[in-house]
Design an enzyme around this catalytic site. Structure first.
Site, PDB file in Angstrom:
ATOM      1  N   CYS A 188       9.262   4.974  -7.474  1.00 21.38           N
ATOM      2  CA  CYS A 188      10.148   4.155  -6.736  1.00 21.38           C
ATOM      3  C   CYS A 188      11.609   4.179  -6.957  1.00 21.38           C
ATOM      4  O   CYS A 188      11.980   4.020  -8.394  1.00 21.38           O
ATOM      5  CB  CYS A 188       9.920   2.611  -6.781  1.00 21.38           C
ATOM      6  N   LYS A 214       1.626  -1.526   1.124  1.00 22.24           N
ATOM      7  CA  LYS A 214       2.874  -1.443   0.535  1.00 22.24           C
ATOM      8  C   LYS A 214       2.796  -1.586  -1.167  1.00 22.24           C
ATOM      9  O   LYS A 214       1.751  -2.529  -1.715  1.00 22.24           O
ATOM     10  CB  LYS A 214       3.703  -2.499   0.810  1.00 22.24           C
TER      11      LYS A 214
END
Ligand code: HRO
Length: 312
Positions: A131, A46
Site C-alpha cells: 500500500c 478491500k
C-alpha cells in the site's frame, strides 16, 4: 469449437480469469455481492486492518484519460466485517473469495491471519505488501529483508496457502532478489503483480494544482499508465518463481490487455481502474472481447497461450 475461459488453480475452479482488484468495488458487502453477481470469475475484498479506517481526506481519487491516481489511505470496515462476509459467503457459486489483508504492522497481519486460520474457511488471503498511501508507512515490498522476515512469520502462524500483493519493481536485480525471497516461502502460492505505481503526481493545467489532497498530491497510479510495468512484473515473476501462480493486475481495460497479461504468464487477472470507471459491466465486456481475440487467433483455452510470450 467454442472458446473456454475457465481455469483451475490451487484447487479452485473459475469460469473466467477476470475479477476485481482489491480496492475497487469491495469495501462494502453490497459491492462484493455485485461483483459476485457479475460475470467476474472470483472476488476479493478491500485490504483490511485491525480497526475500521476512514482513510485519507478527499479528494483522494482522480481519473484521467490515461488512468487514475489514488491516495485512499486504506479506508475499510475492519477485518471482522470481511471475515464475517467470508463466513457467510456462498462458496457453492463457484466463485472463489479472496480476502485482502493490510495490517498497519506485521503483528497486525499475524493477528488477522491467526483469526482467519481459526475460522477454517475456504477463502484465500492476499497479504498486501504494497500500500503506497499511508503517510509515514513505506511499502514493505520494497524492503527485501523485512519481506523475508514477514513471510517467515506469516508461515509460522498460517500454514495454509496464501498470496501477496506486490509493488511494481523496476530493476532486474530487484526482480531476482524478490523472487529469491518469495521462492523461500513454501506456502506462499500466488503473487499479484502489481499494486499501483506509488507516489505519482497528476497536475491540472488550468488550476495549476495537484488533483488529490493527501500527501501534497502524491498517489498510486493505475490504468493505462501502468500497463507495461505490470506486464514486465508479471512476465519476470512468472519466469523466476517456482511452482507459484502470478495474478496480473494493471492497465486492463479491454480483452487485449487481459490477453497480454495471460500471454506474459498471468493465471488470472484483476481489473481496477476500469472497473472503478465502468462498473461491473466491465467483466462481461472484457470477457467477450477476450473470447473474440482467442477465437480469431485459433486459441480454445487459456493454456493455449498462457506464458507463451515470444521475445526477439
Ligand atoms: O487504500 C489505498 O490507498 C490503496 C491501497 Cl491499500 C493499495 O494497496 N493500493 C492503492 O493504490 N491504494
Amino acid at each position: 469449437m467454442a472458446v473456454d475461459l475457465s481455469l483451475s488453480w490451487l484447487g479452485l475452479e473459475m469460469e473466467s480469469p477476470l475479477y476485481n482488484a482489491s480496492g475497487v468495488m469491495c469495501r462494502l458487502r453490497e459491492e462484493l455481492d455485485a461483483v459476485a453477481a457479475s460475470a467476474a470469475g472470483a472476488l476479493i475484498t478491500k485490504s483490511c486492518t485491525l480497526e475500521a479506517r476512514e482513510g485519507n481526506p478527499e479528494p483522494r481519487y482522480f481519473s484521467t484519460p490515461m488512468g487514475s491516481i489514488n491516495s485512499m489511505g486504506l479506508p475499510n470496515q475492519g477485518y471482522p466485517y470481511y471475515f464475517q462476509y467470508a463466513a457467510e459467503y456462498d462458496y457453492s457459486t463457484g466463485k472463489p473469495l479472496f480476502v485482502s489483508l493490510s495490517g498497519m504492522s506485521l503483528q497486525d497481519n499475524l493477528t488477522m491471519l491467526q483469526a482467519l486460520d481459526d475460522l477454517q474457511l475456504p477463502c484465500l488471503p492476499e497479504v498486501n505488501l504494497s500500500c503506497p498511501n499511508v503517510p509515514g508507512k513505506p511499502q514493505l515490498g520494497y524492503d527485501f529483508a523485512a519481506t523475508a522476515a514477514a513471510l517467515c512469520a506469516i508461515s509460522r502462524v498460517y500454514a495454509r496457502p496464501f498470496g501477496v500483493k506486490l509493488p511494481p519493481y523496476f530493476d532486474v536485480a530487484h526482480f531476482t532478489q524478490m523472487a529469491e525471497v518469495l521462492n523461500a516461502c513454501e506456502n506462499l502460492r500466488f503473487v499479484t503483480c502489481i499494486n499501483s505505481i506509488g507516489n505519482g503526481l497528476v497536475v491540472d493545467m488550468d488550476s495549476e494544482s495537484a488533483v488529490i489532497k493527501p500527501k501534497g498530491g502524491l498517489g498510486g497510479l493505475g490504468g493505462a499508465y501502468v500497463l507495461p510495468t505490470a506486464l514486465a512484473n508479471v512476465r519476470e515473476f512468472s519466469r523466476l518463481l517456482d511452482h507459484k501462480y502470478v495474478i496480473g493486475c494493471g492497465g486492463i481495460d479491454s480483452g487485449a490487455e487481459a490477453f497480454m497479461h495471460i500471454l506474459c504468464g498471468a493465471t488470472a487477472v484483476q481489473i481496477g481502474t476500469c472497473l472503478h470507471e465502468e462498473g461491473v459491466g466491465a467483466f462481461s465486456r472484457i470477457q467477450s472481447e477476450l473470447s473474440d481475440i482467442m477465437e480469431a487467433k485459433g486459441y480454445h483455452a487459456l493454456t493455449d497461450f498462457r506464458g507463451k510470450l515470444k521475445t526477439l
